[in-house]
Design a protein around this motif. Sequence first.
Motif, mmCIF file in Angstrom:
data_model
loop_
_atom_site.group_PDB
_atom_site.id
_atom_site.type_symbol
_atom_site.label_atom_id
_atom_site.label_comp_id
_atom_site.label_asym_id
_atom_site.label_seq_id
_atom_site.Cartn_x
_atom_site.Cartn_y
_atom_site.Cartn_z
ATOM 1 N N GLY A 81 35.685 52.912 38.277
ATOM 2 C CA GLY A 81 36.838 52.656 37.435
ATOM 3 C C GLY A 81 37.234 51.197 37.354
ATOM 4 O O GLY A 81 38.147 50.839 36.610
ATOM 5 N N GLY A 82 36.555 50.347 38.089
ATOM 6 C CA GLY A 82 36.867 48.928 38.035
ATOM 7 C C GLY A 82 35.776 48.107 38.679
ATOM 8 O O GLY A 82 35.062 48.580 39.575
ATOM 9 N N GLY A 97 40.644 53.584 31.212
ATOM 10 C CA GLY A 97 40.278 54.009 32.555
ATOM 11 C C GLY A 97 39.486 52.998 33.352
ATOM 12 O O GLY A 97 38.950 53.345 34.411
ATOM 13 N N HIS A 98 39.424 51.734 32.888
ATOM 14 C CA HIS A 98 38.646 50.718 33.610
ATOM 15 C C HIS A 98 39.439 49.425 33.746
ATOM 16 O O HIS A 98 40.265 49.089 32.896
ATOM 17 C CB HIS A 98 37.316 50.443 32.896
ATOM 18 C CG HIS A 98 36.402 51.614 32.902
ATOM 19 N ND1 HIS A 98 36.303 52.482 31.843
ATOM 20 C CD2 HIS A 98 35.570 52.088 33.872
ATOM 21 C CE1 HIS A 98 35.437 53.438 32.143
ATOM 22 N NE2 HIS A 98 34.979 53.222 33.365
ATOM 23 N N ARG A 99 39.130 48.701 34.825
ATOM 24 C CA ARG A 99 39.676 47.368 35.054
ATOM 25 C C ARG A 99 38.519 46.411 35.300
ATOM 26 O O ARG A 99 37.531 46.763 35.967
ATOM 27 C CB ARG A 99 40.603 47.354 36.272
ATOM 28 C CG ARG A 99 41.873 48.169 36.121
ATOM 29 C CD ARG A 99 42.736 48.047 37.367
ATOM 30 N NE ARG A 99 43.960 48.824 37.243
ATOM 31 C CZ ARG A 99 44.933 48.832 38.142
ATOM 32 N NH1 ARG A 99 44.822 48.094 39.247
ATOM 33 N NH2 ARG A 99 46.020 49.556 37.964
ATOM 34 N N ASN A 135 44.369 45.414 31.819
ATOM 35 C CA ASN A 135 43.202 45.863 32.587
ATOM 36 C C ASN A 135 42.092 44.815 32.632
ATOM 37 O O ASN A 135 40.941 45.135 32.953
ATOM 38 C CB ASN A 135 42.662 47.184 32.028
ATOM 39 C CG ASN A 135 42.300 47.092 30.554
ATOM 40 O OD1 ASN A 135 42.456 46.040 29.928
ATOM 41 N ND2 ASN A 135 41.843 48.195 29.986
ATOM 42 N N PHE A 136 42.439 43.560 32.309
ATOM 43 C CA PHE A 136 41.461 42.474 32.381
ATOM 44 C C PHE A 136 42.155 41.222 32.888
ATOM 45 O O PHE A 136 43.271 40.896 32.478
ATOM 46 C CB PHE A 136 40.848 42.207 31.008
ATOM 47 C CG PHE A 136 39.914 41.019 30.972
ATOM 48 C CD1 PHE A 136 38.865 40.918 31.879
ATOM 49 C CD2 PHE A 136 40.093 40.003 30.055
ATOM 50 C CE1 PHE A 136 38.001 39.828 31.859
ATOM 51 C CE2 PHE A 136 39.237 38.909 30.013
ATOM 52 C CZ PHE A 136 38.193 38.816 30.917
ATOM 53 N N LEU A 137 41.486 40.542 33.819
ATOM 54 C CA LEU A 137 41.990 39.286 34.344
ATOM 55 C C LEU A 137 40.826 38.345 34.560
ATOM 56 O O LEU A 137 39.832 38.709 35.198
ATOM 57 C CB LEU A 137 42.727 39.515 35.677
ATOM 58 C CG LEU A 137 43.297 38.267 36.371
ATOM 59 C CD1 LEU A 137 44.331 37.576 35.482
ATOM 60 C CD2 LEU A 137 43.913 38.641 37.721
ATOM 61 N N SER A 138 40.935 37.129 33.995
ATOM 62 C CA SER A 138 39.917 36.097 34.194
ATOM 63 C C SER A 138 40.627 34.828 34.645
ATOM 64 O O SER A 138 41.552 34.350 33.984
ATOM 65 C CB SER A 138 39.144 35.838 32.893
ATOM 66 O OG SER A 138 38.105 34.897 33.107
ATOM 67 N N ARG A 139 40.194 34.278 35.787
ATOM 68 C CA ARG A 139 40.870 33.136 36.387
ATOM 69 C C ARG A 139 39.889 31.996 36.650
ATOM 70 O O ARG A 139 38.706 32.223 36.920
ATOM 71 C CB ARG A 139 41.514 33.542 37.714
ATOM 72 C CG ARG A 139 42.641 34.560 37.605
ATOM 73 C CD ARG A 139 43.941 33.911 37.140
ATOM 74 N NE ARG A 139 44.348 32.827 38.034
ATOM 75 C CZ ARG A 139 45.133 33.003 39.110
ATOM 76 N NH1 ARG A 139 45.575 34.219 39.430
ATOM 77 N NH2 ARG A 139 45.478 31.978 39.861
#
Length: 309
Positions: free
Chosen positions: A202-203, A238-240, A278-282
């Motif tokens: 799920g992630g 349903g995904h991260r 449900n998305f993170l970019s750093r």
Amino acid sequence: MKRFITLALAATLGLGAPARAADPLPLPAVESGRIERLENFPSKFVDARHVDVWLPEGYSPARRYQVLYMHDGQMLFDPSTSWNRQAWKVDRALGRLLQQGQVPDTLVVGIWNNGRYRHAEYFPQKFLPFMPADLRERYIREALQGKPLADAYLRFLVEELKPAIDQRYPTLPDAAHTFVMGSSMGGLISVYAMNEYPQVFGGAAGLSTHWVGAHRPNATLPLAAYRYLQGALAAPEGHRLYQDHGTTELDALYAPYQPFVDELVRERGYREQGAQANFLSRVFPGSGHNEAAWAARLEIPLLFLLGPR
């Protein structure tokens, strides 16, 4: 072209490669929780390897746990047992989050890499059809040592290891409570795992994900990754997905490549803002390509993946 292949291989063999499943290493020492080792876990798909399972403080068979699968398992906990004397120190970061009540009960499954065949197991196999035939053949022969193994590695995870973990420990086995994480090539195979088995994971989190695919700027390998992602990225429902990179050492190459991946993710429908994010970019300025750097920011992807929905 041969120089390109050599550099591609050199860029990805350093992370834990000297350690092998047969090495008589002690269990990692941890500051929080405890480690159980599944020694030389067998597989009909890939070589046997150790699997280190971290159980948090207060672990009880009467409770139910979500599960984080992590690659390069020999690099996760104890710097004194790793080849470069660095480690992610997962027990410290996750132990703090659990103690503070920021994430639900979680255990970690650390899958040792296969040393010599680490690159072959972690390079997403379905990138290959998007590469020019001549480069693909040489890449398989020299960088993957004649046998792409990523699909076999994922079958090992999904068909053999996960069922064993779910049987042995009181897990929450559904995709909503099953996650995968890695760095560099481990970041590639983590994203690939979620894409190929969206009903299982799920992630996914990739720290310093190695989209460049080599030790110098190039177009061939990133383009192959982009074309695969455009058709195969897991549905956002349903995904991260977490991505990051630093700006020094090998990470200094990543700035042109990660933003394009980010755009593909956004076009797929992933959201970075709001309650349904449900998305993170750093980007971490000054951070390099090593376990100490990943340890320093580990709580961020852990909280993003594992935190309450």
